[in-house]
Design a protein around this motif. Structure first.
Motif, PDB file in Angstrom:
ATOM      1  N   ASP A   1     -34.234 -49.602 -11.159  1.00  0.00           N
ATOM      2  CA  ASP A   1     -34.868 -49.592  -9.844  1.00  0.00           C
ATOM      3  C   ASP A   1     -34.066 -50.520  -8.936  1.00  0.00           C
ATOM      4  O   ASP A   1     -33.988 -51.722  -9.186  1.00  0.00           O
TER       5      ASP A   1
ATOM      6  N   TYR B   1     -35.550 -41.425  -4.630  1.00  0.00           N
ATOM      7  CA  TYR B   1     -36.187 -42.379  -3.722  1.00  0.00           C
ATOM      8  C   TYR B   1     -37.706 -42.283  -3.850  1.00  0.00           C
ATOM      9  O   TYR B   1     -38.259 -41.185  -3.900  1.00  0.00           O
ATOM     10  N   LEU B   2     -38.351 -43.440  -3.916  1.00  0.00           N
ATOM     11  CA  LEU B   2     -39.804 -43.486  -4.036  1.00  0.00           C
ATOM     12  C   LEU B   2     -40.433 -43.601  -2.654  1.00  0.00           C
ATOM     13  O   LEU B   2     -39.966 -44.374  -1.823  1.00  0.00           O
ATOM     14  N   LYS B   3     -41.476 -42.837  -2.424  1.00  0.00           N
ATOM     15  CA  LYS B   3     -42.173 -42.894  -1.138  1.00  0.00           C
ATOM     16  C   LYS B   3     -43.078 -44.115  -1.045  1.00  0.00           C
ATOM     17  O   LYS B   3     -43.324 -44.640   0.028  1.00  0.00           O
ATOM     18  N   SER B   4     -43.581 -44.565  -2.191  1.00  0.00           N
ATOM     19  CA  SER B   4     -44.549 -45.654  -2.207  1.00  0.00           C
ATOM     20  C   SER B   4     -43.920 -47.046  -2.132  1.00  0.00           C
ATOM     21  O   SER B   4     -44.595 -48.016  -1.801  1.00  0.00           O
ATOM     22  N   LYS B   5     -42.613 -47.172  -2.442  1.00  0.00           N
ATOM     23  CA  LYS B   5     -41.949 -48.475  -2.452  1.00  0.00           C
ATOM     24  C   LYS B   5     -40.554 -48.333  -1.855  1.00  0.00           C
ATOM     25  O   LYS B   5     -39.968 -47.256  -1.893  1.00  0.00           O
TER      26      LYS B   5
END
Length: 98
Positions: free
Chosen positions: A57, A7-11
């Motif tokens: 993604d 999991y991406l924190k920015s998106k």
């Protein structure tokens, strides 16, 4: 077979890596609700050790149905989060929750 989720924190996106050990196979693709079930969009790359791998993604907080196509034969991932019956195919699809 393995599924790895990052999991991406920015998106609001999850990087999902599909890994399929298939040394004898010539071609492995992953198809599902995330790509309109199009085999042309998501071929997996064969590594030197005979494993096929690819990363997509996908939007977070979603569920996706998918299957692998190994040399033209549909197969499920035994590590899927769940399975869902598909009347059209007359078989179960793997389900991925991200």
């Amino acid at each position: 077979m393995a599924i790895t989720k990052q999991y991406l924190k920015s998106k609001p996106v999850c990087k999902v890596t599909f890994t399929v050990p298939a040394e004898e196979a010539k071609e492995v693709k992953v198809v599902g609700s995330f790509n309109g079930w199009s085999a042309k969009k998501t071929p997996l790359k064969k590594l030197k050790n005979g494993t096929f791998k690819g990363t997509l993604d996908l939007d977070k907080d979603q569920s996706y149905e998918f299957r692998y196509i190994v040399d033209g034969t549909y197969t499920n991932d035994e590590q899927a989060d769940a399975y869902a019956w598909n009347d059209y195919a007359g078989a179960e699809n793997s389900v991925l929750h991200v």
